[in-house]
Write an enzyme that holds these catalytic residues in place. Structure first.
Site, mmCIF file in Angstrom:
data_model
loop_
_atom_site.group_PDB
_atom_site.id
_atom_site.type_symbol
_atom_site.label_atom_id
_atom_site.label_comp_id
_atom_site.label_asym_id
_atom_site.label_seq_id
_atom_site.Cartn_x
_atom_site.Cartn_y
_atom_site.Cartn_z
ATOM 1 C CD GLU A 54 -9.878 83.166 52.004
ATOM 2 O OE1 GLU A 54 -9.252 83.093 53.204
ATOM 3 O OE2 GLU A 54 -10.379 82.287 51.616
ATOM 4 C CB CYS A 82 -5.128 78.612 50.446
ATOM 5 S SG CYS A 82 -6.155 79.091 48.955
#
Length: 155
Positions: A54, A82
Protein backbone atom coordinates in the site's frame (compact mmCIF):
# COMPACT_ATOMS: atom_id res chain seq x y z
CA UNK A 1 -13.83 -3.89 -14.73
CA UNK A 2 -15.56 -3.82 -11.36
CA UNK A 3 -14.33 -3.79 -7.75
CA UNK A 4 -13.86 -7.56 -7.62
CA UNK A 5 -11.84 -7.48 -10.84
CA UNK A 6 -9.51 -4.79 -9.47
CA UNK A 7 -9.20 -6.66 -6.20
CA UNK A 8 -8.29 -9.81 -8.11
CA UNK A 9 -5.69 -7.78 -10.01
CA UNK A 10 -4.17 -6.72 -6.66
CA UNK A 11 -4.13 -10.38 -5.58
CA UNK A 12 -2.33 -11.29 -8.81
CA UNK A 13 0.28 -8.59 -8.07
CA UNK A 14 0.75 -10.16 -4.64
CA UNK A 15 1.25 -13.62 -6.18
CA UNK A 16 3.79 -12.23 -8.67
CA UNK A 17 5.61 -10.57 -5.78
CA UNK A 18 6.06 -13.93 -4.07
CA UNK A 19 7.61 -15.35 -7.26
CA UNK A 20 10.14 -12.48 -7.17
CA UNK A 21 11.00 -13.22 -3.51
CA UNK A 22 8.85 -10.33 -2.23
CA UNK A 23 6.08 -10.43 0.32
CA UNK A 24 2.59 -11.75 -0.55
CA UNK A 25 0.86 -8.37 -0.80
CA UNK A 26 -0.24 -6.19 -3.72
CA UNK A 27 -2.11 -2.91 -4.11
CA UNK A 28 -3.57 -0.86 -6.96
CA UNK A 29 -4.72 2.77 -6.78
CA UNK A 30 -7.35 4.03 -9.22
CA UNK A 31 -8.61 7.48 -10.12
CA UNK A 32 -11.36 8.12 -12.62
CA UNK A 33 -11.22 4.51 -13.81
CA UNK A 34 -7.45 4.56 -14.48
CA UNK A 35 -4.59 2.92 -12.61
CA UNK A 36 -2.38 5.66 -11.19
CA UNK A 37 -0.27 3.56 -8.84
CA UNK A 38 0.64 -0.02 -8.09
CA UNK A 39 2.73 -1.61 -5.42
CA UNK A 40 3.92 -4.91 -4.11
CA UNK A 41 5.49 -5.73 -0.78
CA UNK A 42 9.22 -4.99 -1.11
CA UNK A 43 10.25 -5.22 2.53
CA UNK A 44 12.79 -7.99 2.02
CA UNK A 45 13.84 -7.15 -1.54
CA UNK A 46 14.54 -3.47 -0.76
CA UNK A 47 15.55 -4.01 2.88
CA UNK A 48 12.92 -1.43 3.85
CA UNK A 49 10.38 -2.24 6.58
CA UNK A 50 8.13 0.57 5.28
CA UNK A 51 7.94 -0.83 1.73
CA UNK A 52 4.52 -2.43 2.14
CA UNK A 53 2.39 -2.78 -0.98
CA UNK A 54 0.00 0.00 0.00
CA UNK A 55 2.81 2.43 0.85
CA UNK A 56 4.62 1.66 -2.41
CA UNK A 57 1.37 2.16 -4.36
CA UNK A 58 0.70 5.45 -2.52
CA UNK A 59 4.22 6.68 -3.28
CA UNK A 60 3.83 5.79 -6.96
CA UNK A 61 0.38 7.38 -7.23
CA UNK A 62 1.50 10.58 -5.50
CA UNK A 63 4.48 10.82 -7.82
CA UNK A 64 2.26 10.34 -10.86
CA UNK A 65 -0.21 12.99 -9.68
CA UNK A 66 2.58 15.27 -8.44
CA UNK A 67 0.70 15.63 -5.16
CA UNK A 68 0.93 14.49 -1.56
CA UNK A 69 -2.81 13.83 -1.47
CA UNK A 70 -4.90 11.27 -3.31
CA UNK A 71 -8.35 12.83 -3.11
CA UNK A 72 -10.85 10.98 -5.27
CA UNK A 73 -8.69 7.85 -5.43
CA UNK A 74 -9.53 4.27 -4.45
CA UNK A 75 -7.09 1.60 -3.31
CA UNK A 76 -7.56 -2.12 -3.93
CA UNK A 77 -5.30 -4.22 -1.75
CA UNK A 78 -4.86 -7.94 -1.42
CA UNK A 79 -5.03 -7.78 2.37
CA UNK A 80 -6.48 -5.57 5.09
CA UNK A 81 -3.93 -2.79 5.65
CA UNK A 82 -1.67 -2.95 8.69
CA UNK A 83 -1.56 0.00 11.12
CA UNK A 84 1.27 1.70 9.20
CA UNK A 85 -0.54 1.39 5.89
CA UNK A 86 -3.79 2.47 7.49
CA UNK A 87 -2.03 5.64 8.64
CA UNK A 88 -0.63 6.22 5.14
CA UNK A 89 -4.10 5.74 3.65
CA UNK A 90 -5.53 8.40 5.95
CA UNK A 91 -2.60 10.79 5.47
CA UNK A 92 -2.88 10.51 1.68
CA UNK A 93 -6.65 11.12 1.81
CA UNK A 94 -7.66 8.08 -0.20
CA UNK A 95 -11.42 8.01 -0.70
CA UNK A 96 -12.10 4.31 -0.33
CA UNK A 97 -10.37 1.00 0.46
CA UNK A 98 -11.25 -2.45 -0.88
CA UNK A 99 -9.35 -5.42 0.58
CA UNK A 100 -9.46 -9.20 0.17
CA UNK A 101 -7.80 -11.13 3.02
CA UNK A 102 -8.43 -9.96 6.57
CA UNK A 103 -5.66 -9.21 9.07
CA UNK A 104 -6.69 -12.40 10.90
CA UNK A 105 -6.19 -14.45 7.74
CA UNK A 106 -2.79 -12.79 7.27
CA UNK A 107 -1.91 -13.69 10.86
CA UNK A 108 -2.67 -17.34 10.11
CA UNK A 109 -0.09 -17.12 7.31
CA UNK A 110 2.53 -15.67 9.67
CA UNK A 111 1.89 -11.93 9.23
CA UNK A 112 0.55 -10.90 12.61
CA UNK A 113 0.25 -7.18 13.28
CA UNK A 114 -1.99 -7.65 16.33
CA UNK A 115 0.85 -6.61 18.62
CA UNK A 116 1.03 -3.24 16.86
CA UNK A 117 -2.70 -2.65 17.33
CA UNK A 118 -2.24 -3.52 21.02
CA UNK A 119 0.78 -1.27 21.42
CA UNK A 120 -1.00 1.73 19.90
CA UNK A 121 -3.56 1.58 22.70
CA UNK A 122 -0.93 1.69 25.45
CA UNK A 123 0.61 4.76 27.04
CA UNK A 124 4.08 5.33 25.54
CA UNK A 125 5.94 4.28 28.69
CA UNK A 126 3.99 0.98 28.80
CA UNK A 127 4.98 -0.18 25.30
CA UNK A 128 7.33 -3.09 24.59
CA UNK A 129 9.75 -0.70 22.89
CA UNK A 130 10.47 1.99 25.48
CA UNK A 131 9.26 5.47 24.57
CA UNK A 132 10.68 8.34 26.61
CA UNK A 133 9.05 11.77 26.64
CA UNK A 134 11.51 14.51 27.54
CA UNK A 135 10.27 18.02 28.26
CA UNK A 136 12.20 20.65 26.32
CA UNK A 137 11.32 24.32 25.98
CA UNK A 138 12.39 24.24 22.32
CA UNK A 139 9.72 21.67 21.41
CA UNK A 140 7.33 24.38 20.17
CA UNK A 141 9.88 26.09 17.91
CA UNK A 142 9.21 24.00 14.76
CA UNK A 143 5.44 24.48 15.15
CA UNK A 144 5.81 28.24 15.60
CA UNK A 145 8.03 28.45 12.51
CA UNK A 146 5.44 26.39 10.62
CA UNK A 147 2.62 28.74 11.60
CA UNK A 148 4.69 31.73 10.48
CA UNK A 149 5.59 30.19 7.13
CA UNK A 150 3.55 32.09 4.57
CA UNK A 151 4.23 29.74 1.66
CA UNK A 152 3.63 26.50 3.51
CA UNK A 153 1.66 23.67 1.96
CA UNK A 154 -0.86 22.47 4.49
CA UNK A 155 -1.63 18.80 4.83
Amino acid sequence: MNEKDWLNAAIQLASKSVKKKGGPFGAIIMKDGKVIGEGTNQVTTKHDPTAHAEVVAIRNACKKLDSHQLDGCVIYTSCEPCPMCLGAIYWSRLEKVYFAATRHEAAAAGFDDAVIYQEIEKEPEQRKIPFHHLELKSKFEPFEKWKQQIQRIDY
